[in-house]
Scaffold this motif. Sequence first.
Motif, short mmCIF file in Angstrom:
data_model
loop_
_atom_site.label_atom_id
_atom_site.label_comp_id
_atom_site.label_asym_id
_atom_site.label_seq_id
_atom_site.Cartn_x
_atom_site.Cartn_y
_atom_site.Cartn_z
N LEU A 52 -6.38 3.71 -12.53
CA LEU A 52 -7.47 4.48 -11.70
C LEU A 52 -8.58 4.57 -12.87
N PHE B 183 -5.15 8.35 0.08
CA PHE B 183 -5.41 7.18 -0.68
C PHE B 183 -4.41 6.66 -1.11
N HIS B 184 -4.45 5.23 -1.03
CA HIS B 184 -3.30 4.44 -1.33
C HIS B 184 -3.62 3.41 -2.34
N ALA B 185 -2.61 3.37 -3.41
CA ALA B 185 -2.76 2.26 -4.15
C ALA B 185 -2.37 0.85 -3.60
N GLU C 272 -8.74 3.88 0.76
CA GLU C 272 -9.00 5.23 1.45
C GLU C 272 -8.90 5.34 2.92
N ILE D 203 -1.14 7.09 -3.62
CA ILE D 203 -1.70 7.08 -5.23
C ILE D 203 -0.86 8.42 -5.51
N ASP E 249 -0.72 6.60 -11.64
CA ASP E 249 -1.67 5.67 -11.24
C ASP E 249 -2.90 6.05 -12.09
N TYR F 17 -8.69 11.20 -6.13
CA TYR F 17 -7.97 10.14 -5.45
C TYR F 17 -6.39 10.18 -5.36
N LEU G 291 0.87 -1.18 -0.17
CA LEU G 291 0.02 0.01 0.16
C LEU G 291 0.97 1.13 0.12
N TRP H 215 -7.41 0.48 -4.90
CA TRP H 215 -7.18 1.52 -3.73
C TRP H 215 -7.82 1.20 -2.52
N TYR I 1 -12.74 1.29 0.13
CA TYR I 1 -11.74 0.52 -0.94
C TYR I 1 -12.43 0.10 -2.05
#
Length: 169
Positions: free
Chosen positions: A19, A45-47, A61, A11, A15, A40, A8, A59, A72
């Motif tokens: 997305l 926010f995490h990839a 959140e 973002i 990305d 995002y 994780l 992703w 998610y």
Amino acid sequence: METERLTLRPIGRSDEDSLRALHADPEVMRYLDPAPVENYLGDGFHAAVEKATGRFAGWFEFKGTTEVELGYRLHRAFWGLGYATEGGKALIERGFTAGDVQRVVATTMFVNAGSRRVMEKCGLRHVRTFHADFPDPLPGTEYGEVEYALTKEEWQRAQGERHVADGIS
């Protein structure tokens, strides 16, 4: 941040295509309103990248300060594999142990049983069902939205109970 099967990371602009592809899937977006990709790219926010393959899984959140919203969204290829629960639990643990998080909340449509199950597996409990007015309601909106939540105290108590059950003191 790493879990057993995911990396994780924040973002970023790189990305954006991933997305767009995720958000272009009508099944992924079935219970969600579309929002611009730029929404995002900010903090929280995490990839989610599958460690074994390097593929963009979706992703997560985790946005807020003392009260944090968990969210998610995963590609269908990653549904049913426990990735949403794995990522959600990891973010919750980090928030409660390394951050100032006191409460985690998550919402979804009542009819989104899969998302509700993830929330429950992450330790969140149903707080309320409510109805919101939407200009262009999605199918199922008539059944309402649900809010789930978990406090730091509840999480700590559950961790203690888990350690006792596992014979860890």
